[in-house]
Design an enzyme around this catalytic site. Structure first.
Site, PDB file in Angstrom:
ATOM      1  CG  ASP A  31      13.914 -52.206  -6.896  1.00 49.05           C
ATOM      2  OD1 ASP A  31      12.923 -51.797  -7.527  1.00 49.05           O
ATOM      3  OD2 ASP A  31      15.021 -51.626  -6.930  1.00 49.05           O
ATOM      4  CB  ILE A  32      18.925 -53.599  -8.572  1.00 49.90           C
ATOM      5  CG1 ILE A  32      20.407 -53.937  -8.543  1.00 49.90           C
ATOM      6  CG2 ILE A  32      18.712 -52.171  -9.076  1.00 49.90           C
ATOM      7  CD1 ILE A  32      21.035 -54.066  -9.928  1.00 49.90           C
ATOM      8  CG  ASN A  88       6.236 -45.534  -9.182  1.00 48.74           C
ATOM      9  OD1 ASN A  88       5.395 -45.148  -8.375  1.00 48.74           O
ATOM     10  ND2 ASN A  88       7.427 -45.972  -8.817  1.00 48.74           N
ATOM     11  N   GLY A  94       6.605 -41.233 -11.709  1.00 53.49           N
ATOM     12  CA  GLY A  94       7.972 -41.591 -11.331  1.00 53.49           C
ATOM     13  C   GLY A  94       8.460 -42.881 -11.948  1.00 53.49           C
ATOM     14  CD  GLN A  95       6.371 -46.776 -16.299  1.00 56.35           C
ATOM     15  OE1 GLN A  95       5.441 -46.023 -16.588  1.00 56.35           O
ATOM     16  NE2 GLN A  95       6.474 -48.003 -16.769  1.00 56.35           N
ATOM     17  CG  HIS A 101       7.865 -52.024 -12.670  1.00 56.56           C
ATOM     18  ND1 HIS A 101       8.034 -51.389 -13.883  1.00 56.56           N
ATOM     19  CD2 HIS A 101       8.215 -51.130 -11.717  1.00 56.56           C
ATOM     20  CE1 HIS A 101       8.476 -50.163 -13.663  1.00 56.56           C
ATOM     21  NE2 HIS A 101       8.582 -49.960 -12.356  1.00 56.56           N
ATOM     22  CG  HIS A 103       7.634 -50.538  -7.147  1.00 59.30           C
ATOM     23  ND1 HIS A 103       9.009 -50.423  -7.077  1.00 59.30           N
ATOM     24  CD2 HIS A 103       7.265 -49.861  -8.250  1.00 59.30           C
ATOM     25  CE1 HIS A 103       9.439 -49.704  -8.102  1.00 59.30           C
ATOM     26  NE2 HIS A 103       8.402 -49.340  -8.833  1.00 59.30           N
TER      27      HIS A 103
END
Ligand code: 5GP
Ligand code: ZN
Length: 115
Positions: A31-32, A88, A94-95, A101, A103
């Site tokens: 994740d960035i 999410n 909270g997407q 995806h 997490h």
């Protein structure tokens, strides 16, 4: 493939990512903006917007995605202390990126309930 989707762009190598696992169906990358010391996103290469868009046609794909989770966790060194897997979904979940995806969060204790 959806042209405007940032994760489809990562799959196509249009934008860079630190990839930790890839096969014909799945890709996983850091994740960035990590929310934990280890934070990897595991995604199907097929553009599925969110969990609600999964159908029976995706049974093999989703089973395959789950089957690669242990190996990715071990690659990241998370097998001993564990990790959290989060999906999410839409606004209340909270997407923020509309490509399914998972997490994978680790290397710290996760509180419950989530915020
Ligand atoms: P969501 O908020 O949809 O559950 O998760 C989306 C995740 O994608 C966020 O944790 C966010 O930091 C990450 N993200 C957004 N854009 C990029 C990107 O360009 N590259 C990477 N590696 N992660 C991204
Ligand atoms: Zn996509």
């Amino acid at each position: 493939m959806q042209a405007s989707c940032i994760f489809c762009k990562i799959i196509n190598r249009d934008i860079p990512a630190k990839i930790v696992y890839e096969d014909e169906l799945i890709i996983a990358f850091h994740d960035i903006s990590p929310a934990a010391p280890a934070h990897v996103l595991v995604i199907p290469k097929k553009h599925i917007a969110n969990l609600l868009e999964i159908t029976a046609d995706d049974n093999k794909l989703m089973a395959h995605l789950m089957s690669v989770i242990p190996g990715i966790a071990k690659t990241l060194g998370l097998e001993e202390k564990g990790f959290r897997l989060v999906v999410n979904t839409k606004e209340n979940g909270g997407q923020t990126v509309d490509h399914l995806h998972f997490h994978m969060l680790g290397e710290r204790f996760m509180t419950w309930p989530p915020g």
